[in-house]
Design an enzyme around this catalytic site. Structure first.
Site, PDB file in Angstrom:
ATOM      1  N   THR A 119       0.832  -1.207   0.000  1.00 58.31           N
ATOM      2  CA  THR A 119       0.000   0.000   0.000  1.00 58.31           C
ATOM      3  C   THR A 119       0.871   1.264   0.000  1.00 58.31           C
ATOM      4  OG1 THR A 119      -0.123  -0.433   2.357  1.00 58.31           O
ATOM      5  CG2 THR A 119      -2.087  -0.906   1.076  1.00 58.31           C
ATOM      6  N   PHE A 163      -7.735   5.059   5.071  1.00 63.62           N
ATOM      7  CA  PHE A 163      -7.215   4.107   6.057  1.00 63.62           C
ATOM      8  C   PHE A 163      -8.339   3.367   6.777  1.00 63.62           C
ATOM      9  CE2 PHE A 163      -3.796   7.178   5.454  1.00 63.62           C
ATOM     10  CZ  PHE A 163      -2.713   6.327   5.252  1.00 63.62           C
ATOM     11  N   CYS A 165      -6.631   1.363   9.966  1.00 63.51           N
ATOM     12  CA  CYS A 165      -5.209   1.032   9.785  1.00 63.51           C
ATOM     13  C   CYS A 165      -4.383   1.406  11.013  1.00 63.51           C
ATOM     14  CB  CYS A 165      -4.679   1.765   8.568  1.00 63.51           C
ATOM     15  SG  CYS A 165      -2.955   1.375   8.230  1.00 63.51           S
TER      16      CYS A 165
HETATM   17 MN1  MNH Z   1      -2.964  -0.475   6.655  1.00 62.32          MN
HETATM   18  C1  MNH Z   1      -5.733  -1.904   8.096  1.00 62.32           C
HETATM   19  C2  MNH Z   1      -4.970   1.057   4.358  1.00 62.32           C
HETATM   20  C3  MNH Z   1      -0.237   1.180   5.442  1.00 62.32           C
HETATM   21  C4  MNH Z   1      -0.927  -2.300   8.710  1.00 62.32           C
HETATM   22  N1  MNH Z   1      -4.968  -0.455   6.286  1.00 62.32           N
HETATM   23  C5  MNH Z   1      -5.958  -1.082   7.015  1.00 62.32           C
HETATM   24  C6  MNH Z   1      -7.252  -0.741   6.477  1.00 62.32           C
HETATM   25  C7  MNH Z   1      -7.019   0.080   5.405  1.00 62.32           C
HETATM   26  C8  MNH Z   1      -5.598   0.264   5.293  1.00 62.32           C
HETATM   27  C9  MNH Z   1      -8.084   0.693   4.506  1.00 62.32           C
HETATM   28  C10 MNH Z   1      -8.604  -1.212   6.985  1.00 62.32           C
HETATM   29  C11 MNH Z   1      -9.066  -2.432   6.219  1.00 62.32           C
HETATM   30  C12 MNH Z   1     -10.455  -2.917   6.561  1.00 62.32           C
HETATM   31  O1  MNH Z   1     -11.258  -2.176   7.154  1.00 62.32           O
HETATM   32  O2  MNH Z   1     -10.764  -4.054   6.204  1.00 62.32           O
HETATM   33  N2  MNH Z   1      -2.656   0.823   5.144  1.00 62.32           N
HETATM   34  C13 MNH Z   1      -3.602   1.334   4.319  1.00 62.32           C
HETATM   35  C14 MNH Z   1      -2.981   2.262   3.395  1.00 62.32           C
HETATM   36  C15 MNH Z   1      -1.637   2.303   3.723  1.00 62.32           C
HETATM   37  C16 MNH Z   1      -1.436   1.392   4.825  1.00 62.32           C
HETATM   38  C17 MNH Z   1      -3.705   3.013   2.302  1.00 62.32           C
HETATM   39  C18 MNH Z   1      -0.520   3.097   3.145  1.00 62.32           C
HETATM   40  C19 MNH Z   1      -0.648   4.241   2.562  1.00 62.32           C
HETATM   41  N3  MNH Z   1      -0.933  -0.562   7.000  1.00 62.32           N
HETATM   42  C20 MNH Z   1       0.004   0.263   6.448  1.00 62.32           C
HETATM   43  C21 MNH Z   1       1.285   0.019   7.065  1.00 62.32           C
HETATM   44  C22 MNH Z   1       1.097  -0.980   7.988  1.00 62.32           C
HETATM   45  C23 MNH Z   1      -0.306  -1.329   7.938  1.00 62.32           C
HETATM   46  C24 MNH Z   1       2.563   0.763   6.730  1.00 62.32           C
HETATM   47  C25 MNH Z   1       2.072  -1.611   8.929  1.00 62.32           C
HETATM   48  C26 MNH Z   1       3.277  -1.174   9.167  1.00 62.32           C
HETATM   49  N4  MNH Z   1      -3.277  -1.870   8.105  1.00 62.32           N
HETATM   50  C27 MNH Z   1      -2.280  -2.515   8.811  1.00 62.32           C
HETATM   51  C28 MNH Z   1      -2.883  -3.445   9.741  1.00 62.32           C
HETATM   52  C29 MNH Z   1      -4.279  -3.326   9.578  1.00 62.32           C
HETATM   53  C30 MNH Z   1      -4.486  -2.318   8.541  1.00 62.32           C
HETATM   54  C31 MNH Z   1      -2.136  -4.340  10.694  1.00 62.32           C
HETATM   55  C32 MNH Z   1      -5.367  -4.076  10.336  1.00 62.32           C
HETATM   56  C33 MNH Z   1      -5.700  -3.305  11.593  1.00 62.32           C
HETATM   57  C34 MNH Z   1      -6.757  -3.994  12.440  1.00 62.32           C
HETATM   58  O3  MNH Z   1      -7.729  -4.520  11.911  1.00 62.32           O
HETATM   59  O4  MNH Z   1      -6.583  -3.982  13.660  1.00 62.32           O
END
Ligand code: MNH
Length: 465
Positions: A281, A407, A414
């Protein structure tokens, strides 16, 4: 006085716009796109409106992009995260890791409590020097290729993978020194591609027509799991505790509520989750932003003057990253047009009349079409135009609260948001400071979907400034 009993909520009373020519049994199957499903979801919203559905073999997929309806859907009291098909299928590799855990699984709350402190500002400060070293390798890589076309999404993927691998687990994938990707990286990529393709397939089809791919998939999963188990074992042997990274916390910290630590299998699931969720992402955002910077020299120039003002010493300091407000707005605007996680799923916690009009029974679910929400007419002007000033604080305050959700929302939003902003701003600021960007005049932005979004075939020429 008379009282009327409330009308029961029945899914079959829900009438929504849908593609024309709905077939018996098959429904709208002819109108399903699997390789560009999010962009197709956006096209559908533009044709049928802020809430519409496709019916596939009796299953209803509801697409929502109306910000007013999102006031309810994004509220954790009324709706909650749902593991839609592509996410649920990731459970075959990531199990009950944070991203793929069901809301009710105790490992979610436990891991969330243990890992949340790893994403606070003080923790980020601890990752900064490591992040900077990874970006240094990208700069070296591009310096050696000055004047050549470079594969931007390929290289931003490398830098984002190094960042999460090294800050999270002390694992170096050697992305910039190997001639071919690390075998674990190839295996992870193939596994994700397989999962994405087979998401709407049938087990029987996978065991017959896709036999070879399925065997490869099982081997890929085994390789990835084996490598992660080695990383965990090596850290235990070296003595966890002094590294201050995610792995350290997972091995040494107990949930303050229950006193329980994460079990071995769950730690592996978390590592896989962070490797996958934590780089594709972010890498995609870096690539989209570099595309827009290359085709908008005026925006790049404004960013460079901010960078020159803030970045006064040899290295960009931790505190300085947060002062790059314009670069941050460039990141936000890239994420508006191309939210690299292009949507999320929510399910109703109880029978409800959404927007006072649409009956949803408990546990029925919807998909949020971020690509369309982020182009809603409420954004004003031409929503297709790239304009970082949409994110000026006064404009953010004035806008509808549900208009921007790259996010996700609520307790399952996120966890890596600040981490992502920090690494992306760091990469963009460094690249803008070190290089001039030249766009390929023949390139027209095409967006490729593999669960996440990437600018397909984007290449730029970079020369040292
Ligand atoms: Mn990320 C959940 C988008 C970077 C770790 N992330 C989500 C969700 C979105 C999302 C949307 C929710 C999904 C859902 O509702 O089903 N994340 C992004 C985007 C970026 C991103 C657009 C970068 C830009 N994410 C990151 C990074 C990490 C990360 C960097 C770790 C270092 N994300 C996660 C984790 C979750 C999540 C872990 C799940 C959190 C949870 O459900 O508790």
């Amino acid at each position: 006085m008379t009282t009327t009993a409330p009308r029961p909520i029945r899914a079959r009373d829900r009438v929504l716009p849908h593609p024309p020519y709905r077939l018996p049994v098959l429904g709208d199957v002819w109108d399903l796109h699997v390789t560009d499903s999010s962009q197709w979801g956006m096209r559908g919203a533009q044709r049928y409106g802020g809430i519409y559905e496709r019916e596939i073999l009796g299953a209803r997929i509801t697409y929502v992009s109306d910000p007013e309806l999102l006031r309810e859907i994004n509220d954790d009291a009324l709706w909650s995260k749902f593991l839609g098909v592509p996410i649920r299928d990731l459970r075959s590799v990531a199990g009950d890791g944070l991203f793929t855990a069901h809301n009710s699984e105790p490992n979610w709350a436990r891991a969330h409590a243990i890992l949340a402190p790893s994403f606070t500002a003080p923790a980020m400060r601890g990752y900064h020097a490591t992040m900077r070293r990874c970006v240094g390798e990208l700069v070296e890589h591009w310096t050696a290729r000055a004047g050549e076309w470079v594969d931007v999404p390929g290289d931003t993927n490398k830098v984002a993978l190094e960042v999460i691998g090294r800050t999270g687990f002390g694992f170096d994938f050697e992305s910039f020194t190997r001639t071919e990707a690390h075998p674990v990286v190839s295996a992870m990529l193939r596994a994700l591609t397989y999962i994405n393709r087979s998401a709407y397939s049938h087990p029987l089809v996978e065991r017959t027509a896709f036999r070879r791919q399925r065997a490869q998939h099982l081997a890929d999963v085994a390789l990835v799991n084996g490598t992660i188990d080695e990383v965990i074992a090596a850290r235990r042997a070296a003595g966890a505790g002094g590294y201050g990274d995610l792995l350290d916390r997972m091995l040494t910290v107990a949930d303050p509520e229950t006193g329980e630590t994460l079990d071995e299998k769950n730690i592996r699931n978390q590592i896989l989750t962070f490797l996958a969720a934590g780089h594709e992402t972010s890498a995609g955002v870096m690539a989209f932003a570099l595309h827009y910077l290359a085709v908008h020299p005026d925006i790049a120039a404004r960013a460079r003057s901010e960078i020159a003002e803030v970045w006064t010493g040899d290295e960009l300091d931790f505190e300085q990253v947060a002062k790059l407000r314009y670069v941050r707005r460039i990141v936000d605007e890239s994420l508006r047009l191309w939210p690299t996680a292009p949507g999320y799923f929510r399910k109703a916690k109880a029978d409800t009349l959404l927007g006072g009009r649409y009956p949803f029974e408990r546990n029925e679910w919807v998909f949020i079409v971020l690509l369309q929400l982020h182009r809603d007419p409420l954004w004003g002007g031409d929503p297709e135009s790239f304009d970082p000033d949409r994110f000026l604080p006064e404009r953010v305050r004035a806008r509808h609260p549900e208009l921007y959700r790259p996010f996700g929302v609520g307790m399952r939003a996120c966890i890596g948001r600040q981490f992502a902003y920090h690494e992306i701003v760091l990469v963009l600021a460094t690249v803008l400071r070190e290089f001039d960007l030249t766009a390929d005049p023949d390139y027209a932005l095409r967006v490729r979907e593999t669960i996440t979004l990437k600018p397909e075939g984007l290449r730029l020429k970079l020369s040292r400034r």
